[in-house]
Design a protein around this motif. Structure first.
Motif, short mmCIF file in Angstrom:
data_model
loop_
_atom_site.label_atom_id
_atom_site.label_comp_id
_atom_site.label_asym_id
_atom_site.label_seq_id
_atom_site.Cartn_x
_atom_site.Cartn_y
_atom_site.Cartn_z
N UNK A 81 0.58 -1.60 -0.11
CA UNK A 81 -0.14 0.44 0.32
C UNK A 81 1.06 1.44 0.38
N UNK A 82 -0.08 2.58 -0.21
CA UNK A 82 1.08 3.14 -0.40
C UNK A 82 0.31 4.33 -0.12
N UNK A 83 1.18 4.54 1.16
CA UNK A 83 0.39 5.60 2.91
C UNK A 83 1.15 7.22 2.30
N UNK A 84 0.29 8.42 2.29
CA UNK A 84 0.08 9.53 1.96
C UNK A 84 0.61 11.04 3.97
N UNK A 85 1.68 11.64 3.65
CA UNK A 85 1.98 11.74 4.20
C UNK A 85 1.23 13.44 3.88
N UNK A 86 0.52 14.43 4.51
CA UNK A 86 0.12 15.38 3.86
C UNK A 86 1.16 16.98 4.54
N UNK A 87 1.74 17.87 4.71
CA UNK A 87 0.97 19.62 5.64
C UNK A 87 -0.23 20.09 5.05
N UNK A 88 -1.04 20.28 5.76
CA UNK A 88 -2.25 20.93 5.21
C UNK A 88 -1.94 22.14 5.06
N UNK A 89 -0.34 22.73 5.04
CA UNK A 89 -0.87 24.15 4.40
C UNK A 89 -0.68 24.11 3.24
N UNK A 90 -0.02 23.17 2.60
CA UNK A 90 1.11 22.91 1.45
C UNK A 90 0.56 21.63 0.54
N UNK A 91 0.27 20.49 0.81
CA UNK A 91 -0.08 19.93 0.03
C UNK A 91 0.19 18.33 0.30
N UNK A 92 0.53 17.63 -0.08
CA UNK A 92 0.57 16.19 0.04
C UNK A 92 2.44 16.51 -0.25
N UNK A 93 3.09 15.83 0.62
CA UNK A 93 4.56 16.28 1.09
C UNK A 93 5.32 15.26 1.14
N UNK A 94 4.82 13.77 1.35
CA UNK A 94 5.43 12.50 1.23
C UNK A 94 4.70 11.07 0.99
N UNK A 95 4.76 10.62 0.22
CA UNK A 95 4.25 9.26 -0.65
C UNK A 95 5.28 8.01 -0.05
N UNK A 96 4.56 6.93 0.86
CA UNK A 96 5.24 6.03 1.57
C UNK A 96 4.73 4.01 0.37
N UNK A 97 6.03 3.84 0.19
CA UNK A 97 5.14 2.68 -0.10
C UNK A 97 5.64 1.15 0.58
N UNK A 98 4.56 0.86 1.09
CA UNK A 98 4.63 -0.49 2.47
C UNK A 98 4.28 -1.96 1.88
N UNK A 99 5.47 -2.79 2.06
CA UNK A 99 5.05 -3.96 1.07
C UNK A 99 5.48 -5.12 2.69
N UNK A 100 4.77 -6.20 2.95
CA UNK A 100 5.37 -6.58 3.50
C UNK A 100 5.89 -6.35 5.10
N UNK A 101 4.77 -4.84 5.96
CA UNK A 101 4.65 -4.17 6.75
C UNK A 101 6.14 -3.74 6.81
#
Length: 267
Positions: A81-101
């Motif tokens: 899965x992809x985990x989306x991380x936001x700075x709510x003053x800017x927008x999407x700042x990081x996207x993490x791809x996770x597999x098997x934990x």
């Protein structure tokens, strides 16, 4: 698709807000009575190829009843899965791809006041530094963007240079400057879709700003400016005129290439 599924289909007015500064919550709506949006939030996409292989994406949001449309997670058919991380003053700042934990790669995003300018993708490796890929975006006009992707430490990666332009909100032209190939995408203006022609998460984060929220009906391919074939998309719609199924065909042979099904929140 490519699929360039580059663009269908492709995904999603809701992701405009993923990279925008405006986070207005909109009017309050009871959870048991979600608003019927003009562009409902995608829930599931399943793509079945002619050989029977299946790809799928399940979308989760911070709040399916808010106007922000902030996607928080996309889960794929293999459980990654992809985990989306936001700075709510800017927008999407990081996207993490996770597999098997475990996190196997992550991408960081940089903006100016209104546009995505750069993203850095790091592919993690055991006992070695991550492979790093940098994509820069130059926004030539309101309808044209140039994308350049390079690697700082992957000797096998070939630099990619792609230009992208829209015409009249129903025609898109994409040119790969590395190999003199290009594609054009034509859209119907009679029915609606929050997917356009986008199913690739990379494209959700940049190409969506420059394409219409309508349906792609034809993809034409070119090599050195010469027509190299075209693919056709046939749709089945629900009562709200959003697609629930689309079949992709080789337009010349009428061979079925893949079938994509969709479900939505707030419908």
């Amino acid at each position: 698709m490519r699929n360039f599924h580059f663009l269908l289909v492709t995904a999603l007015l809701f992701l405009i807000s993923s990279c925008s500064v405006d986070d207005g919550a909109g009017p309050e709506n009871p959870a048991q009575e979600p608003v019927l949006y003009e562009h409902p939030m995608p829930k599931d996409i399943t793509i079945t190829s002619a050989d029977g292989s299946i790809k799928s994406m399940h979308f989760e949001y911070a709040d399916t009843n808010s106007y922000s449309g902030k996607i928080t997670k996309i889960t794929y058919e293999d459980g990654s899965y992809d985990d989306f991380i936001y700075n709510y003053d800017i927008g999407l700042v990081e996207l993490n791809r996770v597999k098997n934990g475990e996190t196997i790669e992550y991408t960081q995003f940089e903006y100016d006041s209104s546009n995505l300018l750069k993203k850095r993708r790091y592919v993690l490796r055991e006992d070695d530094e991550p492979l790093m890929y940098v994509t820069t975006f130059s926004h030539n006009t309101s309808t044209k963007t140039h994308m350049r992707q390079q690697s700082e430490n992957d000797p096998f990666f070939e630099e990619q240079s792609i230009s992208f332009q829209t015409y009249f909100n129903h025609f898109v032209f994409v040119e790969n400057l590395n190999n003199n190939t290009s594609s054009s995408f034509e859209y119907t203006t009679e029915t609606y879709s929050p997917y356009v022609f986008v199913t690739n998460r990379e494209n959700l984060l940049w190409i969506f700003f420059y394409i219409t929220d309508r349906n792609c009906t034809m993809e034409r391919k070119y090599i050195d400016g010469v027509n190299a074939g075209q693919d056709r998309y046939d749709y089945i719609y629900n009562e709200e005129k959003f697609p629930v199924e689309v079949k992709k065909y080789n337009n010349a042979s009428n061979e079925l290439l893949e079938t994509t099904t969709y479900s939505y929140y707030n419908l």
